[in-house]
Write a protein that holds these residues in place. Structure first.
Motif, PDB file in Angstrom:
ATOM      1  N   TRP A  62       0.832  -1.198   0.000  1.00  0.00           N
ATOM      2  CA  TRP A  62       0.000   0.000   0.000  1.00  0.00           C
ATOM      3  C   TRP A  62       0.870   1.251   0.000  1.00  0.00           C
ATOM      4  O   TRP A  62       1.863   1.327   0.719  1.00  0.00           O
ATOM      5  CB  TRP A  62      -0.886   0.048   1.254  1.00  0.00           C
ATOM      6  CG  TRP A  62      -2.057  -0.877   1.229  1.00  0.00           C
ATOM      7  CD1 TRP A  62      -2.161  -2.089   1.843  1.00  0.00           C
ATOM      8  CD2 TRP A  62      -3.304  -0.652   0.575  1.00  0.00           C
ATOM      9  NE1 TRP A  62      -3.389  -2.640   1.603  1.00  0.00           N
ATOM     10  CE2 TRP A  62      -4.116  -1.785   0.821  1.00  0.00           C
ATOM     11  CE3 TRP A  62      -3.817   0.380  -0.210  1.00  0.00           C
ATOM     12  CZ2 TRP A  62      -5.399  -1.906   0.331  1.00  0.00           C
ATOM     13  CZ3 TRP A  62      -5.103   0.258  -0.705  1.00  0.00           C
ATOM     14  CH2 TRP A  62      -5.886  -0.866  -0.433  1.00  0.00           C
ATOM     15  N   VAL A  63       0.484   2.227  -0.796  1.00  0.00           N
ATOM     16  CA  VAL A  63       0.957   3.601  -0.650  1.00  0.00           C
ATOM     17  C   VAL A  63      -0.291   4.463  -0.683  1.00  0.00           C
ATOM     18  O   VAL A  63      -0.909   4.644  -1.736  1.00  0.00           O
ATOM     19  CB  VAL A  63       1.919   4.021  -1.776  1.00  0.00           C
ATOM     20  CG1 VAL A  63       2.285   5.492  -1.629  1.00  0.00           C
ATOM     21  CG2 VAL A  63       3.184   3.164  -1.755  1.00  0.00           C
ATOM     22  N   ARG A  64      -0.708   4.955   0.456  1.00  0.00           N
ATOM     23  CA  ARG A  64      -1.963   5.702   0.526  1.00  0.00           C
ATOM     24  C   ARG A  64      -1.667   7.174   0.190  1.00  0.00           C
ATOM     25  O   ARG A  64      -1.476   8.013   1.063  1.00  0.00           O
ATOM     26  CB  ARG A  64      -2.614   5.523   1.887  1.00  0.00           C
ATOM     27  CG  ARG A  64      -2.990   4.064   2.167  1.00  0.00           C
ATOM     28  CD  ARG A  64      -3.923   3.911   3.338  1.00  0.00           C
ATOM     29  NE  ARG A  64      -5.243   4.465   3.094  1.00  0.00           N
ATOM     30  CZ  ARG A  64      -6.236   3.814   2.458  1.00  0.00           C
ATOM     31  NH1 ARG A  64      -6.020   2.612   1.970  1.00  0.00           N
ATOM     32  NH2 ARG A  64      -7.407   4.384   2.288  1.00  0.00           N
ATOM     33  N   SER A  65      -1.674   7.463  -1.103  1.00  0.00           N
ATOM     34  CA  SER A  65      -1.285   8.786  -1.587  1.00  0.00           C
ATOM     35  C   SER A  65      -2.223   9.876  -1.107  1.00  0.00           C
ATOM     36  O   SER A  65      -1.838  11.051  -1.039  1.00  0.00           O
ATOM     37  CB  SER A  65      -1.239   8.787  -3.125  1.00  0.00           C
ATOM     38  OG  SER A  65      -0.337   7.823  -3.594  1.00  0.00           O
ATOM     39  N   GLN A  66      -3.461   9.511  -0.768  1.00  0.00           N
ATOM     40  CA  GLN A  66      -4.403  10.529  -0.301  1.00  0.00           C
ATOM     41  C   GLN A  66      -3.986  11.129   1.032  1.00  0.00           C
ATOM     42  O   GLN A  66      -4.451  12.196   1.411  1.00  0.00           O
ATOM     43  CB  GLN A  66      -5.821   9.956  -0.187  1.00  0.00           C
ATOM     44  CG  GLN A  66      -6.004   8.826   0.816  1.00  0.00           C
ATOM     45  CD  GLN A  66      -5.873   7.473   0.170  1.00  0.00           C
ATOM     46  OE1 GLN A  66      -4.971   7.242  -0.623  1.00  0.00           O
ATOM     47  NE2 GLN A  66      -6.790   6.570   0.493  1.00  0.00           N
ATOM     48  N   GLN A  67      -3.099  10.468   1.761  1.00  0.00           N
ATOM     49  CA  GLN A  67      -2.651  10.986   3.045  1.00  0.00           C
ATOM     50  C   GLN A  67      -1.350  11.789   2.932  1.00  0.00           C
ATOM     51  O   GLN A  67      -0.898  12.361   3.912  1.00  0.00           O
ATOM     52  CB  GLN A  67      -2.420   9.822   4.011  1.00  0.00           C
ATOM     53  CG  GLN A  67      -3.680   9.062   4.367  1.00  0.00           C
ATOM     54  CD  GLN A  67      -3.377   7.897   5.289  1.00  0.00           C
ATOM     55  OE1 GLN A  67      -3.391   6.750   4.871  1.00  0.00           O
ATOM     56  NE2 GLN A  67      -3.093   8.199   6.536  1.00  0.00           N
ATOM     57  N   VAL A  68      -0.750  11.814   1.765  1.00  0.00           N
ATOM     58  CA  VAL A  68       0.544  12.458   1.589  1.00  0.00           C
ATOM     59  C   VAL A  68       0.373  13.937   1.263  1.00  0.00           C
ATOM     60  O   VAL A  68      -0.509  14.320   0.486  1.00  0.00           O
ATOM     61  CB  VAL A  68       1.335  11.767   0.461  1.00  0.00           C
ATOM     62  CG1 VAL A  68       2.608  12.531   0.139  1.00  0.00           C
ATOM     63  CG2 VAL A  68       1.650  10.324   0.850  1.00  0.00           C
ATOM     64  N   SER A  69       1.215  14.764   1.865  1.00  0.00           N
ATOM     65  CA  SER A  69       1.298  16.172   1.481  1.00  0.00           C
ATOM     66  C   SER A  69       2.769  16.528   1.275  1.00  0.00           C
ATOM     67  O   SER A  69       3.662  15.820   1.741  1.00  0.00           O
ATOM     68  CB  SER A  69       0.673  17.085   2.542  1.00  0.00           C
ATOM     69  OG  SER A  69       1.438  17.075   3.739  1.00  0.00           O
ATOM     70  N   LEU A  70       3.001  17.616   0.568  1.00  0.00           N
ATOM     71  CA  LEU A  70       4.359  18.045   0.242  1.00  0.00           C
ATOM     72  C   LEU A  70       4.664  19.385   0.906  1.00  0.00           C
ATOM     73  O   LEU A  70       3.834  20.296   0.881  1.00  0.00           O
ATOM     74  CB  LEU A  70       4.522  18.175  -1.277  1.00  0.00           C
ATOM     75  CG  LEU A  70       4.263  16.907  -2.090  1.00  0.00           C
ATOM     76  CD1 LEU A  70       4.404  17.195  -3.577  1.00  0.00           C
ATOM     77  CD2 LEU A  70       5.194  15.779  -1.671  1.00  0.00           C
ATOM     78  N   GLY A  71       5.857  19.477   1.485  1.00  0.00           N
ATOM     79  CA  GLY A  71       6.254  20.714   2.145  1.00  0.00           C
ATOM     80  C   GLY A  71       6.553  21.828   1.158  1.00  0.00           C
ATOM     81  O   GLY A  71       6.636  21.622  -0.059  1.00  0.00           O
ATOM     82  N   ASP A  72       6.736  23.034   1.695  1.00  0.00           N
ATOM     83  CA  ASP A  72       6.979  24.207   0.845  1.00  0.00           C
ATOM     84  C   ASP A  72       8.229  24.068  -0.006  1.00  0.00           C
ATOM     85  O   ASP A  72       8.330  24.666  -1.081  1.00  0.00           O
ATOM     86  CB  ASP A  72       7.107  25.467   1.719  1.00  0.00           C
ATOM     87  CG  ASP A  72       5.777  25.871   2.336  1.00  0.00           C
ATOM     88  OD1 ASP A  72       4.732  25.564   1.727  1.00  0.00           O
ATOM     89  OD2 ASP A  72       5.794  26.474   3.414  1.00  0.00           O
ATOM     90  N   ASP A  73       9.206  23.274   0.474  1.00  0.00           N
ATOM     91  CA  ASP A  73      10.458  23.156  -0.255  1.00  0.00           C
ATOM     92  C   ASP A  73      10.431  22.042  -1.303  1.00  0.00           C
ATOM     93  O   ASP A  73      11.444  21.770  -1.948  1.00  0.00           O
ATOM     94  CB  ASP A  73      11.617  22.921   0.721  1.00  0.00           C
ATOM     95  CG  ASP A  73      11.380  21.736   1.647  1.00  0.00           C
ATOM     96  OD1 ASP A  73      10.218  21.288   1.758  1.00  0.00           O
ATOM     97  OD2 ASP A  73      12.347  21.269   2.275  1.00  0.00           O
ATOM     98  N   ALA A  74       9.288  21.405  -1.488  1.00  0.00           N
ATOM     99  CA  ALA A  74       9.183  20.375  -2.528  1.00  0.00           C
ATOM    100  C   ALA A  74       9.324  21.023  -3.903  1.00  0.00           C
ATOM    101  O   ALA A  74       8.745  22.086  -4.154  1.00  0.00           O
ATOM    102  CB  ALA A  74       7.845  19.650  -2.429  1.00  0.00           C
ATOM    103  N   PRO A  75      10.062  20.428  -4.822  1.00  0.00           N
ATOM    104  CA  PRO A  75      10.257  21.049  -6.136  1.00  0.00           C
ATOM    105  C   PRO A  75       8.982  21.152  -6.957  1.00  0.00           C
ATOM    106  O   PRO A  75       8.925  21.956  -7.888  1.00  0.00           O
ATOM    107  CB  PRO A  75      11.275  20.117  -6.816  1.00  0.00           C
ATOM    108  CG  PRO A  75      11.176  18.826  -6.087  1.00  0.00           C
ATOM    109  CD  PRO A  75      10.832  19.166  -4.683  1.00  0.00           C
ATOM    110  N   THR A  76       7.962  20.382  -6.587  1.00  0.00           N
ATOM    111  CA  THR A  76       6.705  20.421  -7.352  1.00  0.00           C
ATOM    112  C   THR A  76       5.565  21.003  -6.536  1.00  0.00           C
ATOM    113  O   THR A  76       4.409  20.858  -6.904  1.00  0.00           O
ATOM    114  CB  THR A  76       6.326  19.007  -7.822  1.00  0.00           C
ATOM    115  OG1 THR A  76       6.241  18.145  -6.667  1.00  0.00           O
ATOM    116  CG2 THR A  76       7.357  18.448  -8.782  1.00  0.00           C
ATOM    117  N   GLN A  77       5.877  21.670  -5.450  1.00  0.00           N
ATOM    118  CA  GLN A  77       4.802  22.261  -4.619  1.00  0.00           C
ATOM    119  C   GLN A  77       4.292  23.550  -5.260  1.00  0.00           C
ATOM    120  O   GLN A  77       5.066  24.386  -5.690  1.00  0.00           O
ATOM    121  CB  GLN A  77       5.331  22.556  -3.213  1.00  0.00           C
ATOM    122  CG  GLN A  77       4.332  23.212  -2.284  1.00  0.00           C
ATOM    123  CD  GLN A  77       3.003  22.495  -2.170  1.00  0.00           C
ATOM    124  OE1 GLN A  77       2.042  22.880  -2.838  1.00  0.00           O
ATOM    125  NE2 GLN A  77       2.931  21.447  -1.391  1.00  0.00           N
TER     126      GLN A  77
END
Length: 559
Positions: free
Chosen positions: A544-559
């Protein structure tokens, strides 16, 4: 009887994504792990045998960010969107993001609600009733998910002509029937206390009844899900792009709608070296199934949180017990005593695991029971062979020992173990390497002596019933033991964890003492994520990778 493992109903919001501002939730710190479970996840053992704190296992603290583009990768290709026919981990990533399940498995391998918010069994657990939420809808037409869809899914998977991957592993189902729009009943042919947990498996996504009846040939290429993401594009063997479903029914514990991301891309990369290079270059955000051979390179990268989780799976040397010489338990025990288990762990799994003693249930899983340690003892092995009529003064043993060329851990296990077996008197073992296609078509379930492999299942008795039960569909060793069968059947029927674990302990002891399998190590699950990734909670099963629970921080290159 209400199932005691059922979590409280999830926080449901009628608000859809279109009503939310992108910055909603900013300033509200939250712990994302277990955020949909109605309670805290117990987590998994992340020690994994490492010392000195080389690896960070903590999700970085921070505020919830909405939006961003999550990039995942897989080595194996994705060739279908039909969740009943999935064959690769790449396909699992896609299907679990598009689809909903009757229940869902938490990272600590307990079960929680999904389409079903509650459930109960009759007194002998031969009938299970599930009560459904009323706010789940299908991506393709916006219609509500109802009991008819659950029943149609269950009956189709278990149809006589079904080739569904979950057939036989989702319990002894006889039929599923609709009680009303929000209530469905499963009728079983035998007692089973783990039906809610079995239906959380990735092989059991729920599909619409009308699609099952009239459009089944489209399921391989069309999104018919009701999960957190919907399909933007799918290219078999290449790249899949997902976007959030506006009307997804789940929220987090603070009432924020899931998922948080704006986009998920899952790309097939040709090999582990390319995958790790992309990860180190921040072109991939999560390695959810990291390479053992590349582990030092992965965990040494800056800005990375890596994690080892106990006992993800194992290789298993199967000795066909309905033919000599393995029809004699003294010979099977001699071969178990011949192997150097630490050498196999180091050589076939790069030391990233735990030594095992011919017990298929790893220590990270419910129902694991300790069995006596078994170290290499060539003298005792030789004595047992002599007693059985083989050995120095008896009949010679010469066997072909088969292994597929991939995955490498299986071939490595075979080569190293053969060296150990050839130290036994009057024993000659010849390694036969095969292509995977040849191995799966001709060797698996047929050959006398070969190496196989399994990942652990969240329902602990699944492998026991499938691989070692005399009537198991994957009874590779053609082994039959009445006491084992009775204990495995009793474990499936048990309605309390205490009773179930007693029967599982009996199964494990029998396999250790007289089973047909050499299981010398458990392999750790390995994951890594960029430090800007929040909410990724890895599973010991790595399914399982529950992508719905993932968030990206401000420093993410795709944020």
């Amino acid at each position: 009887m209400r199932d005691k493992t059922t979590a409280q109903p999830m926080n449901v919001s009628a608000v859809n994504r279109r009503t939310l501002l992108k910055g909603v939730g900013a300033g509200a710190a939250m712990g994302l792990a277990g955020c949909m479970s109605g309670g805290e996840s117990q987590g998994t053992n992340d020690g994994g045998g490492d010392s000195g704190g080389e690896e960070s296992t903590q999700t970085p603290a921070g505020e919830l960010n909405r939006g961003g583009h999550l990039r995942l990768s897989a080595i194996a290709s994705a060739d279908t969107l039909n969740g009943w026919q999935l064959d690769s981990k790449h396909e699992r990533l896609i299907i679990q993001s598009l689809n909903s399940y009757l229940t869902w498995m938490k990272p600590d391998l307990t079960v929680g609600p999904d389409l079903a918010t509650d459930w109960e069994a009759n007194e002998d657990a031969t009938q299970w009733t599930f009560y459904l939420r009323e706010d789940a809808t299908w991506h393709h037409n916006g219609d509500r998910v109802v009991a008819e869809d659950i029943a149609a899914t269950a009956n189709a998977i278990y149809a006589e002509d079904s080739t569904a991957a979950g057939k036989g592993s989702l319990g002894p189902l006889e039929s599923a029937e609709v009680v009303d729009d929000t209530t469905v009943r499963f009728n079983l042919s035998a007692s089973d206390g783990l039906i809610p947990r079995r239906w959380a498996r990735t092989v059991a996504p729920i599909y619409p009844a009308d699609v099952i009846e009239n459009r089944r040939d489209e399921m391989a290429t069309t999104d018919f899900g009701s999960g957190p993401f919907e399909l933007e594009s799918f290219s078999a063997g290449d790249e899949t792009v997902l976007t959030p479903y506006d009307d997804y029914y789940l929220t987090d514990e603070d009432g924020n709608q899931l998922p948080y991301l704006d986009k998920v891309t899952i790309t097939q990369l040709p090999d582990t070296n390319t995958q790790v290079t992309s990860f180190r270059n921040e072109d991939v955000d999560i390695l959810w199934n990291a390479s053992r051979s590349q582990w030092d390179r992965i965990k040494s990268a800056s800005g990375v949180n890596s994690k080892r989780i106990d006992a993800s799976g194992f290789t298993v040397i199967q000795m066909r017990s309905d033919k000599p010489p393995f029809d004699d338990n003294r010979v099977r025990t001699a071969f178990k005593l011949a192997v150097n288990r630490s050498a196999l762990l180091n050589g076939a799994a790069s030391g990233l695991g735990t030594v095992a003693y011919d017990n298929p249930i790893g220590p990270a899983y419910p129902g694991h029971s300790d069995v006596p340690e078994r170290t290499q003892d060539l003298d005792e092995a030789a004595r047992l062979l002599e007693e059985a009529g083989y050995g120095e003064s008896g009949d010679p043993i010469e066997l072909d020992f088969y292994a597929p060329s991939s995955p490498s851990k299986v071939l490595d296990t075979t080569v190293i173990a053969a060296e150990h077996f050839n130290q036994l008197p009057n024993v000659t073992i010849n390694v036969q390497q095969q292509s995977y296609d040849n191995w799966i078509s001709n060797t698996w379930l047929n050959a006398q002596f070969y190496t196989s492999w399994y990942t652990q299942r969240p329902t602990t008795d699944t492998l026991l019933l499938q691989v070692w039960h005399s009537e198991g569909s994957w009874n590779e060793a053609h082994w039959s033991d009445e006491e084992f069968d009775q204990a495995a059947d009793a474990a499936r029927s048990a309605q309390t964890e205490e009773e179930r674990n007693e029967h599982l302990a009996t199964c494990q002891q029998i396999l250790h003492e007289r089973g047909p399998s050499v299981i010398s190590f458990y392999i750790d699950a390995l994951t890594a994520q960029q430090e800007y990734v929040n909410g990724f909670d890895p599973y010991p099963t790595q399914k399982w990778v529950r992508s719905q629970q993932v968030s990206l921080g401000d420093d993410a290159p795709t944020q």
